[in-house]
Scaffold this motif. Structure first.
Motif, PDB file in Angstrom:
ATOM      1  N   THR A  35       0.867  -1.178   0.000  1.00 39.15           N
ATOM      2  CA  THR A  35       0.000   0.000   0.000  1.00 39.15           C
ATOM      3  C   THR A  35       0.904   1.228   0.000  1.00 39.15           C
ATOM      4  O   THR A  35       1.804   1.342   0.828  1.00 39.15           O
ATOM      5  CB  THR A  35      -0.924   0.047   1.228  1.00 39.15           C
ATOM      6  OG1 THR A  35      -1.882  -1.005   1.139  1.00 39.15           O
ATOM      7  CG2 THR A  35      -1.665   1.373   1.300  1.00 39.15           C
ATOM      8  N   ILE A  36       0.676   2.135  -0.959  1.00 35.76           N
ATOM      9  CA  ILE A  36       1.416   3.393  -1.031  1.00 35.76           C
ATOM     10  C   ILE A  36       0.389   4.516  -1.091  1.00 35.76           C
ATOM     11  O   ILE A  36      -0.408   4.589  -2.025  1.00 35.76           O
ATOM     12  CB  ILE A  36       2.331   3.446  -2.263  1.00 35.76           C
ATOM     13  CG1 ILE A  36       3.355   2.306  -2.206  1.00 35.76           C
ATOM     14  CG2 ILE A  36       3.043   4.796  -2.343  1.00 35.76           C
ATOM     15  CD1 ILE A  36       4.269   2.238  -3.423  1.00 35.76           C
ATOM     16  N   LEU A  37       0.400   5.362  -0.074  1.00 37.46           N
ATOM     17  CA  LEU A  37      -0.565   6.456   0.027  1.00 37.46           C
ATOM     18  C   LEU A  37       0.052   7.732  -0.518  1.00 37.46           C
ATOM     19  O   LEU A  37       1.035   8.241   0.020  1.00 37.46           O
ATOM     20  CB  LEU A  37      -1.003   6.655   1.477  1.00 37.46           C
ATOM     21  CG  LEU A  37      -2.011   7.772   1.739  1.00 37.46           C
ATOM     22  CD1 LEU A  37      -3.320   7.513   1.005  1.00 37.46           C
ATOM     23  CD2 LEU A  37      -2.263   7.929   3.236  1.00 37.46           C
ATOM     24  N   GLY A  38      -0.540   8.239  -1.597  1.00 39.94           N
ATOM     25  CA  GLY A  38      -0.038   9.463  -2.206  1.00 39.94           C
ATOM     26  C   GLY A  38      -0.765  10.690  -1.690  1.00 39.94           C
ATOM     27  O   GLY A  38      -1.423  10.675  -0.654  1.00 39.94           O
ATOM     28  N   VAL A  68       9.235  -2.089  -7.062  1.00 38.85           N
ATOM     29  CA  VAL A  68       8.229  -1.204  -6.471  1.00 38.85           C
ATOM     30  C   VAL A  68       8.927   0.080  -6.031  1.00 38.85           C
ATOM     31  O   VAL A  68       9.930   0.031  -5.317  1.00 38.85           O
ATOM     32  CB  VAL A  68       7.535  -1.858  -5.258  1.00 38.85           C
ATOM     33  CG1 VAL A  68       6.548  -0.883  -4.631  1.00 38.85           C
ATOM     34  CG2 VAL A  68       6.836  -3.143  -5.665  1.00 38.85           C
ATOM     35  N   PHE A  69       8.383   1.211  -6.447  1.00 36.08           N
ATOM     36  CA  PHE A  69       8.956   2.508  -6.099  1.00 36.08           C
ATOM     37  C   PHE A  69       8.047   3.227  -5.114  1.00 36.08           C
ATOM     38  O   PHE A  69       6.861   3.424  -5.385  1.00 36.08           O
ATOM     39  CB  PHE A  69       9.137   3.379  -7.351  1.00 36.08           C
ATOM     40  CG  PHE A  69       9.753   4.725  -7.077  1.00 36.08           C
ATOM     41  CD1 PHE A  69      11.080   4.821  -6.697  1.00 36.08           C
ATOM     42  CD2 PHE A  69       9.000   5.875  -7.186  1.00 36.08           C
ATOM     43  CE1 PHE A  69      11.662   6.053  -6.444  1.00 36.08           C
ATOM     44  CE2 PHE A  69       9.572   7.125  -6.935  1.00 36.08           C
ATOM     45  CZ  PHE A  69      10.911   7.207  -6.565  1.00 36.08           C
ATOM     46  N   ALA A  70       8.606   3.621  -3.972  1.00 34.88           N
ATOM     47  CA  ALA A  70       7.888   4.425  -2.974  1.00 34.88           C
ATOM     48  C   ALA A  70       8.505   5.813  -2.974  1.00 34.88           C
ATOM     49  O   ALA A  70       9.659   5.988  -2.567  1.00 34.88           O
ATOM     50  CB  ALA A  70       7.984   3.794  -1.590  1.00 34.88           C
ATOM     51  N   PRO A  71       7.771   6.838  -3.453  1.00 37.53           N
ATOM     52  CA  PRO A  71       8.340   8.184  -3.526  1.00 37.53           C
ATOM     53  C   PRO A  71       8.690   8.736  -2.146  1.00 37.53           C
ATOM     54  O   PRO A  71       8.118   8.334  -1.127  1.00 37.53           O
ATOM     55  CB  PRO A  71       7.211   9.007  -4.171  1.00 37.53           C
ATOM     56  CG  PRO A  71       6.353   8.010  -4.881  1.00 37.53           C
ATOM     57  CD  PRO A  71       6.423   6.770  -4.029  1.00 37.53           C
ATOM     58  N   GLN A  72       9.617   9.655  -2.123  1.00 37.18           N
ATOM     59  CA  GLN A  72      10.023  10.316  -0.881  1.00 37.18           C
ATOM     60  C   GLN A  72       8.809  10.938  -0.199  1.00 37.18           C
ATOM     61  O   GLN A  72       8.027  11.651  -0.815  1.00 37.18           O
ATOM     62  CB  GLN A  72      11.048  11.400  -1.186  1.00 37.18           C
ATOM     63  CG  GLN A  72      11.499  12.196   0.019  1.00 37.18           C
ATOM     64  CD  GLN A  72      12.569  13.224  -0.340  1.00 37.18           C
ATOM     65  OE1 GLN A  72      13.352  13.006  -1.266  1.00 37.18           O
ATOM     66  NE2 GLN A  72      12.600  14.327   0.365  1.00 37.18           N
ATOM     67  N   GLY A  73       8.661  10.654   1.097  1.00 38.70           N
ATOM     68  CA  GLY A  73       7.600  11.255   1.890  1.00 38.70           C
ATOM     69  C   GLY A  73       6.260  10.559   1.782  1.00 38.70           C
ATOM     70  O   GLY A  73       5.328  10.927   2.508  1.00 38.70           O
ATOM     71  N   TYR A  74       6.114   9.551   0.902  1.00 40.81           N
ATOM     72  CA  TYR A  74       4.833   8.859   0.761  1.00 40.81           C
ATOM     73  C   TYR A  74       4.695   7.777   1.834  1.00 40.81           C
ATOM     74  O   TYR A  74       5.603   6.980   2.051  1.00 40.81           O
ATOM     75  CB  TYR A  74       4.714   8.230  -0.618  1.00 40.81           C
ATOM     76  CG  TYR A  74       4.220   9.161  -1.699  1.00 40.81           C
ATOM     77  CD1 TYR A  74       3.256   8.758  -2.608  1.00 40.81           C
ATOM     78  CD2 TYR A  74       4.718  10.455  -1.812  1.00 40.81           C
ATOM     79  CE1 TYR A  74       2.803   9.604  -3.612  1.00 40.81           C
ATOM     80  CE2 TYR A  74       4.283  11.317  -2.797  1.00 40.81           C
ATOM     81  CZ  TYR A  74       3.325  10.886  -3.695  1.00 40.81           C
ATOM     82  OH  TYR A  74       2.880  11.742  -4.674  1.00 40.81           O
ATOM     83  N   PHE A  75       3.545   7.751   2.481  1.00 42.51           N
ATOM     84  CA  PHE A  75       3.253   6.748   3.508  1.00 42.51           C
ATOM     85  C   PHE A  75       3.078   5.395   2.812  1.00 42.51           C
ATOM     86  O   PHE A  75       2.347   5.284   1.819  1.00 42.51           O
ATOM     87  CB  PHE A  75       1.982   7.154   4.243  1.00 42.51           C
ATOM     88  CG  PHE A  75       1.717   6.366   5.490  1.00 42.51           C
ATOM     89  CD1 PHE A  75       2.535   6.516   6.597  1.00 42.51           C
ATOM     90  CD2 PHE A  75       0.643   5.494   5.570  1.00 42.51           C
ATOM     91  CE1 PHE A  75       2.289   5.809   7.765  1.00 42.51           C
ATOM     92  CE2 PHE A  75       0.388   4.785   6.725  1.00 42.51           C
ATOM     93  CZ  PHE A  75       1.210   4.946   7.829  1.00 42.51           C
ATOM     94  N   HIS A  76       3.747   4.352   3.313  1.00 38.70           N
ATOM     95  CA  HIS A  76       3.674   3.054   2.645  1.00 38.70           C
ATOM     96  C   HIS A  76       3.985   1.920   3.619  1.00 38.70           C
ATOM     97  O   HIS A  76       4.516   2.139   4.709  1.00 38.70           O
ATOM     98  CB  HIS A  76       4.638   3.005   1.462  1.00 38.70           C
ATOM     99  CG  HIS A  76       6.082   3.168   1.848  1.00 38.70           C
ATOM    100  ND1 HIS A  76       6.644   4.390   2.125  1.00 38.70           N
ATOM    101  CD2 HIS A  76       7.085   2.256   1.990  1.00 38.70           C
ATOM    102  CE1 HIS A  76       7.926   4.239   2.420  1.00 38.70           C
ATOM    103  NE2 HIS A  76       8.216   2.948   2.356  1.00 38.70           N
TER     104      HIS A  76
END
Length: 236
Positions: free
Chosen positions: A136-139, A159-167
């Motif tokens: 789960t990645i929350l944008g 899988v890429f989780a951007p900086q600052g994104y809740f995951h």
């Protein structure tokens, strides 16, 4: 035409002088702009050294003298209830000092969960070595709704989780463990660049949490007050 320009034309032999005067002005302006750019570039660029190209001062010696090999799977694991981590960062792999890069091998047992969290100063790129991970990645919510990406990633997936994104991710399989290799654009060791959900909840007054969730304060009575990083946990 002004008298001043006429005088300058006379002194510089008419049309030729006029072109020279104009050209000199253009050259002067261009030189000033170029000079400013060069000065700015020089200020922003590291001093020239005899070491590796593109790195600053003391890094050059480090990059040329430190070992470029690190035995990640031989690193001492940090164990949790639900799995363990093996990390490579500037603390145990000196060549990474100042390079804004680190790697973590993450093993989740059956039922294992990587605590929901975010990284305030780094993005995260994850490679699924084996098993299946539920993610789960929350944008953000520029259109008024949160962009919540929920999916499963299997062996060989990125899988890429951007900086600052809740995951977060968890082991989606009931019959085998999950192994993930996570690459960060920070030299900090895990979990130094990690803000987890348990620590987040404990940083807020219970009445603020109650107001935010729209439920009684008593509902948070059983939230643990130990705010050390959880990092990995498991289903109970």
């Amino acid at each position: 035409m002004s008298d001043d320009l006429n005088v300058k034309q006379d002194n510089n032999n008419g049309a030729m002088g006029r072109r020279a005067l104009l050209g000199g002005s253009v050259v002067a302006v261009g030189a000033a702009a170029l000079g400013g750019g060069l000065i700015g570039a020089a200020a922003a660029s590291p001093a020239t050294t005899t070491g590796a190209i593109g790195n600053e001062g003391a890094l050059d010696s480090n990059l040329n003298n430190a070992s470029h090999l690190f035995k990640l799977k031989a690193a001492a694991p940090t164990s949790f209830d639900g799995g363990y981590l093996q990390s490579s960062n500037e603390d145990n792999f000196p060549v990474l000092q100042g390079q804004k890069g680190s790697v973590v091998f993450i093993h989740l047992d059956v039922g294992g969960i990587r605590e929901p969290h975010w990284h305030p100063t780094a993005w995260e790129l994850n490679f699924i070595i084996s098993g299946t991970a539920k993610w789960t990645i929350l944008g953000t919510h520029p259109d008024g709704t949160y962009h919540n990406d929920v999916f499963e990633a299997e062996q060989g997936d990125l899988v890429f989780a951007p900086q600052g994104y809740f995951h977060y991710f968890e082991n989606a399989r009931a019959d085998r463990p999950l192994d993930v290799l996570a690459v960060f654009n920070t030299s900090a060791g895990e979990p130094n660049d990690d803000i987890g959900i348990v620590g987040t909840l404990n940083s807020l007054p219970r009445e603020v949490l109650a107001a935010s969730f729209g439920i009684p304060v008593s509902a948070f009575a059983n939230v643990p007050t130990d705010i050390k990083p959880v990092v990995i946990t498991r289903h109970r």
